[in-house]
Design a protein around this motif. Structure first.
Motif, PDB file in Angstrom:
ATOM      1  N   MET A 151       0.887  -1.091   0.133  1.00 30.42           N
ATOM      2  CA  MET A 151       0.039  -0.054  -0.204  1.00 30.42           C
ATOM      3  C   MET A 151       0.743   1.057  -0.031  1.00 30.42           C
ATOM      4  SD  MET A 151      -3.017   0.898   2.762  1.00 30.42           S
ATOM      5  CE  MET A 151      -3.808   2.160   2.223  1.00 30.42           C
ATOM      6  N   THR A 152       0.583   2.084  -0.773  1.00 30.19           N
ATOM      7  CA  THR A 152       1.462   3.250  -0.872  1.00 30.19           C
ATOM      8  C   THR A 152       0.989   4.224  -0.009  1.00 30.19           C
ATOM      9  OG1 THR A 152      -0.145   4.214  -2.535  1.00 30.19           O
ATOM     10  CG2 THR A 152       1.776   3.023  -3.276  1.00 30.19           C
ATOM     11  N   GLY A 153       1.884   5.324   0.562  1.00 31.76           N
ATOM     12  CA  GLY A 153       1.369   6.338   1.464  1.00 31.76           C
ATOM     13  C   GLY A 153       0.571   7.362   0.951  1.00 31.76           C
ATOM     14  N   GLU A 154      -0.782   7.670   1.211  1.00 31.70           N
ATOM     15  CA  GLU A 154      -1.336   8.776   0.816  1.00 31.70           C
ATOM     16  C   GLU A 154      -1.877   9.706   1.834  1.00 31.70           C
ATOM     17  OE1 GLU A 154      -4.863   7.486  -1.612  1.00 31.70           O
ATOM     18  OE2 GLU A 154      -3.484   5.878  -2.737  1.00 31.70           O
ATOM     19  N   TYR A 155      -1.631  10.705   1.552  1.00 29.51           N
ATOM     20  CA  TYR A 155      -2.069  11.726   2.651  1.00 29.51           C
ATOM     21  C   TYR A 155      -3.225  12.849   2.144  1.00 29.51           C
ATOM     22  CZ  TYR A 155       2.202  10.603   4.668  1.00 29.51           C
ATOM     23  OH  TYR A 155       3.163   9.888   5.390  1.00 29.51           O
ATOM     24  N   ALA A 156      -4.269  13.205   2.902  1.00 32.97           N
ATOM     25  CA  ALA A 156      -5.089  14.158   2.523  1.00 32.97           C
ATOM     26  C   ALA A 156      -4.911  15.428   3.334  1.00 32.97           C
ATOM     27  CB  ALA A 156      -6.497  13.254   2.724  1.00 32.97           C
ATOM     28  N   VAL A 157      -5.472  16.478   2.949  1.00 32.95           N
ATOM     29  CA  VAL A 157      -5.094  17.749   3.454  1.00 32.95           C
ATOM     30  C   VAL A 157      -6.921  18.192   3.848  1.00 32.95           C
ATOM     31  CG1 VAL A 157      -4.524  20.207   3.350  1.00 32.95           C
ATOM     32  CG2 VAL A 157      -3.130  18.465   2.245  1.00 32.95           C
ATOM     33  N   LEU A 158      -7.082  18.176   5.112  1.00 33.45           N
ATOM     34  CA  LEU A 158      -8.471  18.742   5.589  1.00 33.45           C
ATOM     35  C   LEU A 158      -8.199  20.240   5.718  1.00 33.45           C
ATOM     36  CD1 LEU A 158      -9.119  16.364   8.287  1.00 33.45           C
ATOM     37  CD2 LEU A 158      -9.658  16.187   5.804  1.00 33.45           C
ATOM     38  N   VAL A 159      -9.163  21.014   4.744  1.00 33.81           N
ATOM     39  CA  VAL A 159      -9.268  22.377   4.990  1.00 33.81           C
ATOM     40  C   VAL A 159     -10.568  22.733   5.755  1.00 33.81           C
ATOM     41  CG1 VAL A 159      -9.916  24.280   3.305  1.00 33.81           C
ATOM     42  CG2 VAL A 159      -8.915  22.193   2.533  1.00 33.81           C
ATOM     43  N   CYS A 160     -10.081  23.458   6.596  1.00 32.18           N
ATOM     44  CA  CYS A 160     -11.212  24.178   7.818  1.00 32.18           C
ATOM     45  C   CYS A 160     -10.990  25.632   7.783  1.00 32.18           C
ATOM     46  CB  CYS A 160     -11.010  23.419   8.973  1.00 32.18           C
ATOM     47  SG  CYS A 160      -9.653  23.674   9.728  1.00 32.18           S
ATOM     48  N   ASP A 161     -11.806  26.231   8.381  1.00 31.62           N
ATOM     49  CA  ASP A 161     -11.905  27.501   8.558  1.00 31.62           C
ATOM     50  C   ASP A 161     -11.106  27.870   9.867  1.00 31.62           C
ATOM     51  OD1 ASP A 161     -15.406  27.848   7.490  1.00 31.62           O
ATOM     52  OD2 ASP A 161     -13.657  27.823   6.215  1.00 31.62           O
ATOM     53  N   ASP A 162     -11.172  27.211  10.796  1.00 37.55           N
ATOM     54  CA  ASP A 162     -10.427  27.492  11.981  1.00 37.55           C
ATOM     55  C   ASP A 162      -8.879  26.894  11.980  1.00 37.55           C
ATOM     56  OD1 ASP A 162     -10.179  28.768  14.433  1.00 37.55           O
ATOM     57  OD2 ASP A 162     -11.314  27.417  15.472  1.00 37.55           O
ATOM     58  N   VAL A 163      -7.876  27.907  11.896  1.00 33.59           N
ATOM     59  CA  VAL A 163      -6.513  27.306  11.675  1.00 33.59           C
ATOM     60  C   VAL A 163      -6.238  27.556  13.539  1.00 33.59           C
ATOM     61  CG1 VAL A 163      -4.303  27.710  11.220  1.00 33.59           C
ATOM     62  CG2 VAL A 163      -6.081  28.138   9.575  1.00 33.59           C
ATOM     63  N   PRO A 164      -5.492  26.496  14.088  1.00 30.20           N
ATOM     64  CA  PRO A 164      -5.082  26.474  15.546  1.00 30.20           C
ATOM     65  C   PRO A 164      -4.160  27.580  15.619  1.00 30.20           C
ATOM     66  CG  PRO A 164      -4.377  24.295  14.512  1.00 30.20           C
ATOM     67  CD  PRO A 164      -5.395  25.342  13.381  1.00 30.20           C
ATOM     68  N   HIS A 165      -4.131  28.227  16.585  1.00 31.44           N
ATOM     69  CA  HIS A 165      -3.278  29.145  17.240  1.00 31.44           C
ATOM     70  C   HIS A 165      -2.762  28.936  18.330  1.00 31.44           C
ATOM     71  CE1 HIS A 165      -5.279  31.516  13.740  1.00 31.44           C
ATOM     72  NE2 HIS A 165      -4.298  32.289  13.954  1.00 31.44           N
ATOM     73  N   ASP A 166      -1.403  29.477  18.780  1.00 34.29           N
ATOM     74  CA  ASP A 166      -0.808  29.470  20.010  1.00 34.29           C
ATOM     75  C   ASP A 166      -0.706  30.757  20.674  1.00 34.29           C
ATOM     76  OD1 ASP A 166      -0.400  26.695  19.427  1.00 34.29           O
ATOM     77  OD2 ASP A 166       1.483  27.087  18.853  1.00 34.29           O
ATOM     78  N   ALA A 167      -0.812  30.726  21.967  1.00 33.01           N
ATOM     79  CA  ALA A 167      -0.775  31.879  22.830  1.00 33.01           C
ATOM     80  C   ALA A 167       0.793  31.537  23.438  1.00 33.01           C
ATOM     81  CB  ALA A 167      -1.752  32.138  23.928  1.00 33.01           C
ATOM     82  N   VAL A 168       1.650  32.719  23.028  1.00 31.00           N
ATOM     83  CA  VAL A 168       2.899  32.592  23.513  1.00 31.00           C
ATOM     84  C   VAL A 168       3.374  33.915  24.481  1.00 31.00           C
ATOM     85  CG1 VAL A 168       5.318  32.369  22.871  1.00 31.00           C
ATOM     86  CG2 VAL A 168       3.405  31.340  21.220  1.00 31.00           C
ATOM     87  N   LEU A 169       3.724  33.546  25.707  1.00 33.73           N
ATOM     88  CA  LEU A 169       4.292  34.604  26.573  1.00 33.73           C
ATOM     89  C   LEU A 169       5.864  34.846  26.155  1.00 33.73           C
ATOM     90  CD1 LEU A 169       4.038  36.228  29.166  1.00 33.73           C
ATOM     91  CD2 LEU A 169       4.721  34.302  30.286  1.00 33.73           C
ATOM     92  N   THR A 170       6.093  35.991  25.714  1.00 34.49           N
ATOM     93  CA  THR A 170       7.384  36.577  25.223  1.00 34.49           C
ATOM     94  C   THR A 170       8.423  37.014  26.432  1.00 34.49           C
ATOM     95  OG1 THR A 170       6.606  38.394  24.133  1.00 34.49           O
ATOM     96  CG2 THR A 170       6.905  36.604  22.887  1.00 34.49           C
ATOM     97  N   ASP A 171       7.635  37.868  27.483  1.00 33.72           N
ATOM     98  CA  ASP A 171       8.215  38.526  28.513  1.00 33.72           C
ATOM     99  C   ASP A 171       7.086  38.647  29.633  1.00 33.72           C
ATOM    100  OD1 ASP A 171       9.994  39.955  29.967  1.00 33.72           O
ATOM    101  OD2 ASP A 171       9.725  41.781  28.919  1.00 33.72           O
ATOM    102  N   PRO A 172       7.753  38.286  30.890  1.00 29.83           N
ATOM    103  CA  PRO A 172       6.636  38.419  32.095  1.00 29.83           C
ATOM    104  C   PRO A 172       6.420  39.973  32.446  1.00 29.83           C
ATOM    105  CG  PRO A 172       8.675  37.308  32.826  1.00 29.83           C
ATOM    106  CD  PRO A 172       8.535  37.186  31.430  1.00 29.83           C
ATOM    107  N   GLY A 173       7.385  40.598  32.057  1.00 28.45           N
ATOM    108  CA  GLY A 173       7.503  42.012  32.713  1.00 28.45           C
ATOM    109  C   GLY A 173       7.875  41.916  34.105  1.00 28.45           C
ATOM    110  N   ALA A 174       7.657  43.222  34.994  1.00 32.25           N
ATOM    111  CA  ALA A 174       7.917  43.128  36.303  1.00 32.25           C
ATOM    112  C   ALA A 174       7.126  42.395  37.389  1.00 32.25           C
ATOM    113  CB  ALA A 174       8.055  44.560  36.638  1.00 32.25           C
TER     114      ALA A 174
END
Length: 91
Positions: free
Chosen positions: A1-24
């Motif tokens: 069996m050959t490797g086949e991939y399917a791309v699912l298209v959806c409206d909501d692309v996942p995001h990450d919330a990233v803390l870059t500096d906590p401040g004081a």
């Protein structure tokens, strides 16, 4: 069996919330991280001091933007990042 991939298209692309500096106000940031992640206060403080840290992983864009706004409200620097599309193997 050959490797086949399917791309699912959806409206909501996942995001990450990233803390870059906590401040004081690290403890205030840790409390916000605790509220967002439901971690203990100690683990939230550790996460808040080890930057850059992904606070929320793979959430909808609205949730990531709300988390970044909450972090910025207490003096931290944070950003949302769109998750990159997965790389597919080429056989």
């Amino acid at each position: 069996m050959t490797g086949e991939y399917a791309v699912l298209v959806c409206d909501d692309v996942p995001h990450d919330a990233v803390l870059t500096d906590p401040g004081a106000r690290v403890l205030d940031v840790a409390q916000v991280v605790r509220r967002l992640t439901e971690l203990s206060l100690w683990r939230s403080k550790v996460l808040a001091t080890q930057v850059p840290a992904v606070i929320l992983d793979g959430v909808p864009e609205e949730d990531a933007v709300a988390a970044v706004a909450a972090l910025r409200e207490v003096g931290a620097q944070a950003e949302t990042r769109e998750r990159p599309e997965p790389a597919f193997r080429k056989d």
